[in-house]
Design a protein around this motif. Sequence first.
Motif, PDB file in Angstrom:
ATOM      1  N   LYS A 123       1.039  -1.174   0.012  1.00  0.00           N
ATOM      2  CA  LYS A 123       0.368   0.038  -0.198  1.00  0.00           C
ATOM      3  C   LYS A 123       0.937   0.813   0.041  1.00  0.00           C
ATOM      4  O   LYS A 123       1.870   1.106   1.313  1.00  0.00           O
ATOM      5  CB  LYS A 123      -0.444  -0.290   1.637  1.00  0.00           C
ATOM      6  CG  LYS A 123      -1.512   1.631   1.827  1.00  0.00           C
ATOM      7  CD  LYS A 123      -3.116   1.666   0.921  1.00  0.00           C
ATOM      8  CE  LYS A 123      -3.800   2.598   1.340  1.00  0.00           C
ATOM      9  NZ  LYS A 123      -2.795   3.617   1.418  1.00  0.00           N
ATOM     10  N   GLY A 124       1.077   2.005  -0.714  1.00  0.00           N
ATOM     11  CA  GLY A 124       1.325   3.387  -0.724  1.00  0.00           C
ATOM     12  C   GLY A 124       0.744   4.203   0.390  1.00  0.00           C
ATOM     13  O   GLY A 124       0.031   4.208   0.691  1.00  0.00           O
ATOM     14  N   GLY A 125       1.634   5.451   0.375  1.00  0.00           N
ATOM     15  CA  GLY A 125       1.200   6.140   2.031  1.00  0.00           C
ATOM     16  C   GLY A 125       1.759   5.453   3.331  1.00  0.00           C
ATOM     17  O   GLY A 125       1.440   6.081   4.130  1.00  0.00           O
ATOM     18  N   ALA A 126       2.489   4.480   3.570  1.00  0.00           N
ATOM     19  CA  ALA A 126       1.752   3.388   4.906  1.00  0.00           C
ATOM     20  C   ALA A 126       3.862   4.240   5.627  1.00  0.00           C
ATOM     21  O   ALA A 126       3.948   3.059   6.489  1.00  0.00           O
ATOM     22  CB  ALA A 126       2.526   1.907   3.784  1.00  0.00           C
ATOM     23  N   GLY A 127       4.212   4.626   5.378  1.00  0.00           N
ATOM     24  CA  GLY A 127       5.254   5.495   5.774  1.00  0.00           C
ATOM     25  C   GLY A 127       6.490   4.619   4.950  1.00  0.00           C
ATOM     26  O   GLY A 127       7.757   4.740   5.574  1.00  0.00           O
ATOM     27  N   LYS A 128       6.589   3.743   4.351  1.00  0.00           N
ATOM     28  CA  LYS A 128       8.007   2.952   3.857  1.00  0.00           C
ATOM     29  C   LYS A 128       9.706   4.188   3.316  1.00  0.00           C
ATOM     30  O   LYS A 128      10.203   3.900   4.357  1.00  0.00           O
ATOM     31  CB  LYS A 128       7.905   2.395   2.663  1.00  0.00           C
ATOM     32  CG  LYS A 128       6.344   1.182   2.487  1.00  0.00           C
ATOM     33  CD  LYS A 128       6.196   0.483   1.848  1.00  0.00           C
ATOM     34  CE  LYS A 128       6.086   1.485   0.253  1.00  0.00           C
ATOM     35  NZ  LYS A 128       4.845   1.693   0.961  1.00  0.00           N
ATOM     36  N   THR A 129       8.627   5.177   2.365  1.00  0.00           N
ATOM     37  CA  THR A 129      10.218   5.760   2.595  1.00  0.00           C
ATOM     38  C   THR A 129      10.950   6.986   3.922  1.00  0.00           C
ATOM     39  O   THR A 129      12.196   6.769   4.170  1.00  0.00           O
ATOM     40  CB  THR A 129       9.750   6.878   1.809  1.00  0.00           C
ATOM     41  OG1 THR A 129       9.378   6.537   0.286  1.00  0.00           O
ATOM     42  CG2 THR A 129      10.828   8.269   0.867  1.00  0.00           C
ATOM     43  N   THR A 130       9.645   7.302   4.689  1.00  0.00           N
ATOM     44  CA  THR A 130      10.244   8.153   5.786  1.00  0.00           C
ATOM     45  C   THR A 130      11.077   7.128   6.558  1.00  0.00           C
ATOM     46  O   THR A 130      11.662   7.950   7.123  1.00  0.00           O
ATOM     47  CB  THR A 130       8.931   8.533   6.281  1.00  0.00           C
ATOM     48  OG1 THR A 130       8.387   9.593   5.179  1.00  0.00           O
ATOM     49  CG2 THR A 130       9.468   9.458   7.197  1.00  0.00           C
ATOM     50  N   THR A 131      10.514   5.524   6.824  1.00  0.00           N
ATOM     51  CA  THR A 131      11.285   5.397   7.726  1.00  0.00           C
ATOM     52  C   THR A 131      12.610   4.819   7.157  1.00  0.00           C
ATOM     53  O   THR A 131      13.792   3.986   7.680  1.00  0.00           O
ATOM     54  CB  THR A 131      10.467   3.773   7.704  1.00  0.00           C
ATOM     55  OG1 THR A 131       9.328   3.843   8.306  1.00  0.00           O
ATOM     56  CG2 THR A 131      11.302   2.466   8.804  1.00  0.00           C
ATOM     57  N   THR A 132      12.761   4.340   5.607  1.00  0.00           N
ATOM     58  CA  THR A 132      14.122   4.291   5.029  1.00  0.00           C
ATOM     59  C   THR A 132      14.666   5.081   5.251  1.00  0.00           C
ATOM     60  O   THR A 132      15.790   4.770   5.827  1.00  0.00           O
ATOM     61  CB  THR A 132      14.093   3.918   3.752  1.00  0.00           C
ATOM     62  OG1 THR A 132      12.705   2.835   3.556  1.00  0.00           O
ATOM     63  CG2 THR A 132      15.277   3.751   3.133  1.00  0.00           C
ATOM     64  N   ALA A 133      14.406   6.655   4.962  1.00  0.00           N
ATOM     65  CA  ALA A 133      15.189   7.900   5.178  1.00  0.00           C
ATOM     66  C   ALA A 133      16.214   7.879   6.679  1.00  0.00           C
ATOM     67  O   ALA A 133      16.932   8.092   6.770  1.00  0.00           O
ATOM     68  CB  ALA A 133      14.837   8.569   4.621  1.00  0.00           C
ATOM     69  N   ASN A 134      15.153   7.763   7.345  1.00  0.00           N
ATOM     70  CA  ASN A 134      15.549   7.896   8.550  1.00  0.00           C
ATOM     71  C   ASN A 134      15.884   7.051   9.798  1.00  0.00           C
ATOM     72  O   ASN A 134      17.390   7.331  10.019  1.00  0.00           O
ATOM     73  CB  ASN A 134      14.194   7.617   9.471  1.00  0.00           C
ATOM     74  CG  ASN A 134      13.859   9.642   9.658  1.00  0.00           C
ATOM     75  OD1 ASN A 134      13.474  10.547  10.673  1.00  0.00           O
ATOM     76  ND2 ASN A 134      12.762   9.789   8.778  1.00  0.00           N
ATOM     77  N   ILE A 135      15.577   5.374   9.348  1.00  0.00           N
ATOM     78  CA  ILE A 135      16.764   4.528   9.779  1.00  0.00           C
ATOM     79  C   ILE A 135      18.253   4.325   9.270  1.00  0.00           C
ATOM     80  O   ILE A 135      19.216   4.356   9.793  1.00  0.00           O
ATOM     81  CB  ILE A 135      15.430   2.506  10.159  1.00  0.00           C
ATOM     82  CG1 ILE A 135      14.714   3.413  10.712  1.00  0.00           C
ATOM     83  CG2 ILE A 135      16.777   2.196   9.593  1.00  0.00           C
ATOM     84  CD1 ILE A 135      14.099   1.735  10.220  1.00  0.00           C
ATOM     85  N   SER A 136      17.819   5.154   7.715  1.00  0.00           N
ATOM     86  CA  SER A 136      19.303   5.272   7.720  1.00  0.00           C
ATOM     87  C   SER A 136      20.269   5.697   7.828  1.00  0.00           C
ATOM     88  O   SER A 136      21.747   6.051   7.947  1.00  0.00           O
ATOM     89  CB  SER A 136      19.523   5.435   5.564  1.00  0.00           C
ATOM     90  OG  SER A 136      18.737   3.971   5.305  1.00  0.00           O
TER      91      SER A 136
END
Length: 342
Positions: free
Chosen positions: A36-49
Motif C-alpha cells: 500500500k502506498g502512503g504507509a511510511g516506507k520511504t520516511t522509515t527508510t530515510a530515517n533509519i538509514s
Amino acid sequence: MTFPLTGTAARGLTKEEIIQTIRPQLRRVLIVLNNKGGAGKTTTTANISAQLAAALSQAGSTKRVLAIDLDPQGNLGLDLGYQGTPGDDEGQSVIGVIEGTGSLHILRDVRPHLDVVPGGKVLKRTTASIIGTRSIDPRREILLSLAEALADVAADYEWILIDCPPNIADLQHLAAVAAEYVLIPVCFDQGAIQGLEGVSEVFDVATPLNPALTPLGVLLFGFDRQHLRKVKDDEGEVVGVREIGFLAKKRREIEAVLADSGIPIFQTVITRAVNVADQCRKHGRVFAELADLSAGPDWKKHAKQHQLTLSSESAETSAIEMEEATTEIIRRALALEAEAYA
C-alpha cells in the motif's frame, strides 16, 4: 528488450551454489515493504538509514550504510535532499544491473557514512522488461541480479536498506531476493493492513531463491498522538505509554491478521505529524536533523518567513519516536542474526 544471461548464469552455478555464494554477504540487507502506498516506507527508510549512519560516524567506524531507492517516485531523494543533484540518475543504474549492462551507481556521502543508490522515473521500465513470456531460467537470473550486485559491494556496508515501491511486484521481488529481513510499516487505514497480503505474495516468489528471507516485524506508522497516554508511577514519573482508542483497536486487528505468522508488532509507534513530515521533505532532512534545525537560533526567523507553525517540540517528538523504533528494529535483527548464524 532482451536480457543477456550474466552473473551466476555465466558461471553456471546451481541454485544451491548461488545461495551459498551470495547469502553470507547479504546478512544485513533490510527491505521496507508494504503493498500500500502512503504507509511510511520511504520516511522509515530515510530515517533509519540516517540514524544508523550517524551512529557509525560517531563511533569512528570504517563501515557505512547504503540506502537503495527502488521506487519510481524517487521520494527518498527528497527526504535525504539529493534529488536533482548531478549524481541522481533516477534509477538508471538499477536498470543497468537488471539488464546486465552495468553496475550500481552509488552516490557517496549523502550524509557522513551514508551512501545511496538513487531511484526515480527510469524504474518504470522494469516491469515491462521482466514479466512476460520468458522462460524460468532467464527470469531467475533477472531476479538474482540485484542480489549479485549488492554482494559485490556489501563488504563496505554495515547495513543496506531498500525502499520498495507499492504495487510493483517485480521491483519488490528483486529486493526480496537480495534481502535478509523485511520490515513492514502499517499505517492507520484498512488499505495498509490489506497491503500485508501483497507482502505474503512477495515471500512466495522470493523464498525459492532466498530461503533466508525473514519477516522482521510490523512498524505502526502515522497514528494520532491523542491515542497514546503517559503512564506514571506513584511519584508522578513517566514510566511508559498506554495505547487507547483507535490505535489500541488497530494493533489488535493487526495482531489477529498476523496471529499464525509469528511476526511481531514493534512496541514503538510513529505518530502522525503532518507539519514535521512536510518540512522534512521540503528541507531534505530526516526527523533528527529537523529537530536540530527547529531548536536552533535562526528557526523563528525561518518559520516566520515561510509561515510555518512547526514547533521544536513536535519535531523532537518525531525524532525520539524514530530513534526508539530504530533501536527496536536493529535489536531484533541482531537477535535473529545471532540465532540463525550461531
